[in-house]
Design a protein around this motif. Structure first.
Motif, PDB file in Angstrom:
ATOM      1  N   PRO A   1     -10.327  -3.759   0.061  1.00 46.85           N
ATOM      2  CA  PRO A   1      -9.342  -4.505   0.654  1.00 46.85           C
ATOM      3  C   PRO A   1      -7.976  -3.780   0.747  1.00 46.85           C
ATOM      4  N   LEU A   2      -7.721  -2.431   0.358  1.00 46.19           N
ATOM      5  CA  LEU A   2      -6.463  -1.913   0.369  1.00 46.19           C
ATOM      6  C   LEU A   2      -6.409  -1.300   1.778  1.00 46.19           C
ATOM      7  N   PHE A   3      -7.427  -1.254   2.466  1.00 44.74           N
ATOM      8  CA  PHE A   3      -7.467  -0.729   3.753  1.00 44.74           C
ATOM      9  C   PHE A   3      -7.522  -1.983   4.982  1.00 44.74           C
TER      10      PHE A   3
ATOM     11  N   VAL B   1      -2.034   2.138   4.583  1.00 35.98           N
ATOM     12  CA  VAL B   1      -2.233   2.418   3.270  1.00 35.98           C
ATOM     13  C   VAL B   1      -2.127   4.093   2.881  1.00 35.98           C
ATOM     14  N   ASP B   2      -1.086   4.422   2.156  1.00 35.11           N
ATOM     15  CA  ASP B   2      -1.005   5.910   1.714  1.00 35.11           C
ATOM     16  C   ASP B   2      -1.595   6.392   0.718  1.00 35.11           C
ATOM     17  N   ALA B   3      -1.745   7.733   0.635  1.00 36.61           N
ATOM     18  CA  ALA B   3      -2.317   8.416  -0.842  1.00 36.61           C
ATOM     19  C   ALA B   3      -1.983   7.884  -2.011  1.00 36.61           C
ATOM     20  N   ALA B   4      -0.594   7.681  -2.104  1.00 38.39           N
ATOM     21  CA  ALA B   4      -0.223   7.208  -3.546  1.00 38.39           C
ATOM     22  C   ALA B   4      -0.576   5.858  -3.923  1.00 38.39           C
TER      23      ALA B   4
ATOM     24  N   LEU C   1      -5.662   7.469   6.228  1.00 36.60           N
ATOM     25  CA  LEU C   1      -4.406   7.257   5.438  1.00 36.60           C
ATOM     26  C   LEU C   1      -3.308   7.612   6.500  1.00 36.60           C
ATOM     27  N   THR C   2      -2.072   6.926   6.070  1.00 30.48           N
ATOM     28  CA  THR C   2      -1.002   7.140   6.782  1.00 30.48           C
ATOM     29  C   THR C   2      -0.269   8.474   6.589  1.00 30.48           C
ATOM     30  N   ASP C   3      -0.647   9.061   5.467  1.00 28.02           N
ATOM     31  CA  ASP C   3       0.446  10.467   5.179  1.00 28.02           C
ATOM     32  C   ASP C   3      -0.699  11.624   4.920  1.00 28.02           C
ATOM     33  N   GLU C   4      -1.873  11.325   4.705  1.00 30.67           N
ATOM     34  CA  GLU C   4      -2.772  12.372   4.533  1.00 30.67           C
ATOM     35  C   GLU C   4      -3.998  12.358   5.186  1.00 30.67           C
ATOM     36  N   THR C   5      -4.536  13.587   5.330  1.00 29.98           N
ATOM     37  CA  THR C   5      -5.862  13.619   6.321  1.00 29.98           C
ATOM     38  C   THR C   5      -7.112  13.624   5.151  1.00 29.98           C
TER      39      THR C   5
ATOM     40  N   LEU D   1      -8.237  12.996   0.920  1.00 32.38           N
ATOM     41  CA  LEU D   1      -7.881  12.448  -0.417  1.00 32.38           C
ATOM     42  C   LEU D   1      -9.011  12.323  -1.149  1.00 32.38           C
ATOM     43  N   LEU D   2      -8.869  12.951  -2.397  1.00 31.71           N
ATOM     44  CA  LEU D   2     -10.094  13.086  -3.535  1.00 31.71           C
ATOM     45  C   LEU D   2      -9.311  12.435  -4.689  1.00 31.71           C
ATOM     46  N   ALA D   3      -9.343  11.282  -4.966  1.00 33.43           N
ATOM     47  CA  ALA D   3      -8.797  10.407  -5.966  1.00 33.43           C
ATOM     48  C   ALA D   3      -9.887  10.527  -7.160  1.00 33.43           C
ATOM     49  N   TRP D   4      -9.917  11.650  -7.896  1.00 33.72           N
ATOM     50  CA  TRP D   4     -10.919  12.088  -8.793  1.00 33.72           C
ATOM     51  C   TRP D   4     -10.358  12.419 -10.139  1.00 33.72           C
ATOM     52  N   TRP D   5     -10.889  11.869 -11.176  1.00 25.24           N
ATOM     53  CA  TRP D   5     -10.285  12.252 -12.389  1.00 25.24           C
ATOM     54  C   TRP D   5     -11.837  12.751 -13.198  1.00 25.24           C
ATOM     55  N   GLN D   6     -11.454  13.656 -14.216  1.00 22.77           N
ATOM     56  CA  GLN D   6     -12.776  14.290 -14.849  1.00 22.77           C
ATOM     57  C   GLN D   6     -12.307  14.863 -16.161  1.00 22.77           C
ATOM     58  N   GLY D   7     -12.951  15.235 -16.956  1.00 15.82           N
ATOM     59  CA  GLY D   7     -12.782  15.993 -18.232  1.00 15.82           C
ATOM     60  C   GLY D   7     -12.675  15.152 -19.416  1.00 15.82           C
ATOM     61  N   ASP D   8     -12.603  15.812 -20.504  1.00 16.25           N
ATOM     62  CA  ASP D   8     -12.247  15.026 -21.704  1.00 16.25           C
ATOM     63  C   ASP D   8     -10.802  14.231 -21.664  1.00 16.25           C
TER      64      ASP D   8
END
Length: 240
Positions: free
Chosen positions: A57-59, A63-66, A97-101, A103-110
């Motif tokens: 629903p964000l879209f 919507v921007d990257a932040a 997105l409105t401001d970025e072509t 986006l990897l909203a990706w989290w990883q690691g310990d």
């Protein structure tokens, strides 16, 4: 989350595909292998699909990257609560997105940190062509890519599970998670040893095997085995 070499993507089915009755022709130990694979991957795919549905629903408007980063983080951390996973997040379809072509909203690691901008930049140059992105985009179904060496993020053998995130027929991106091939082997090897079995992907590359001479990522000839049993809803087959 990089691309396995020389791989042509295969379709996979949604995680809620019912498992067929293996019948009397499948030895119980082999059926146990199939069930163990399903038990490892299907719950993860269900969680990814639910997270994607929550983000869609964000879209409905611009919507921007932040905003996507803020909304994606709790869902990624929920996926990372699964001890099998080492990375998770939402990868946005290019150009929406409105401001970025990209986006990897990706989290990883310990530390469950957001991937550095330098890594995101490398990935963003071609991620829409990667198997883990383009296969769900084309099939509108979940997919598991790998094992492959993730040269960008971890330099380790990885399997990446992804589901398409769509709304009103529009492809918004994929929700995904990384699992180390080592973790898959550690989780499943005991039951595969009991069945003297090997797990391969749709590219006929080994995921794990009870045979010590077969390593993750190695190509095999299915003709060298006497039987093959597919894992419903997943791009994997158990060979014995």
């Amino acid at each position: 989350m990089s691309q396995p070499p020389n791989a042509q993507p295969q379709d996979s089915q949604a995680p809620n595909t019912p498992s067929p009755d293996p019948g009397n022709d499948v030895p119980p130990q082999v059926a146990t292998c199939v069930q163990a694979v399903e038990d490892l991957f299907h719950p993860l795919l269900v969680t990814l699909r639910e997270s994607g549905e929550a983000l869609a629903p964000l879209f409905d408007g611009p919507v921007d990257a932040a905003r996507v980063l803020t909304a994606s983080r709790p869902h990624a951390l929920e996926v990372l609560a699964d001890p099998h996973t080492v990375g998770a997040g939402f990868v946005v379809s290019p150009g929406i997105l409105t401001d970025e072509t990209y986006l990897l909203a990706w989290w990883q690691g310990d530390d469950q940190g957001l991937i550095p901008d330098s890594i995101a930049l490398v990935q963003s140059t071609d991620y829409s062509r990667q198997e883990w992105f383009r296969t769900p985009q084309r099939t509108h179904a979940s997919h598991v890519t790998g094992p492959y060496i993730d040269y960008v993020c971890t330099d380790e053998f990885m399997l990446t599970s992804t589901v398409p995130v769509e709304r009103d027929g529009r492809m918004l991106g994929v929700m995904g998670a990384d699992v180390l091939a080592e973790t898959v082997e550690r989780t499943l090897l005991e039951v595969f040893r009991a069945a003297d079995a090997t797990l391969v992907n749709d590219h006929d590359r080994v995921v794990l095997s009870s045979h010590v001479h077969l390593f993750a990522g190695e190509p095999v000839d299915r003709g060298d085995f006497t039987a093959q049993v597919p894992c419903p809803g997943l791009p994997f087959t158990v060979l014995v």
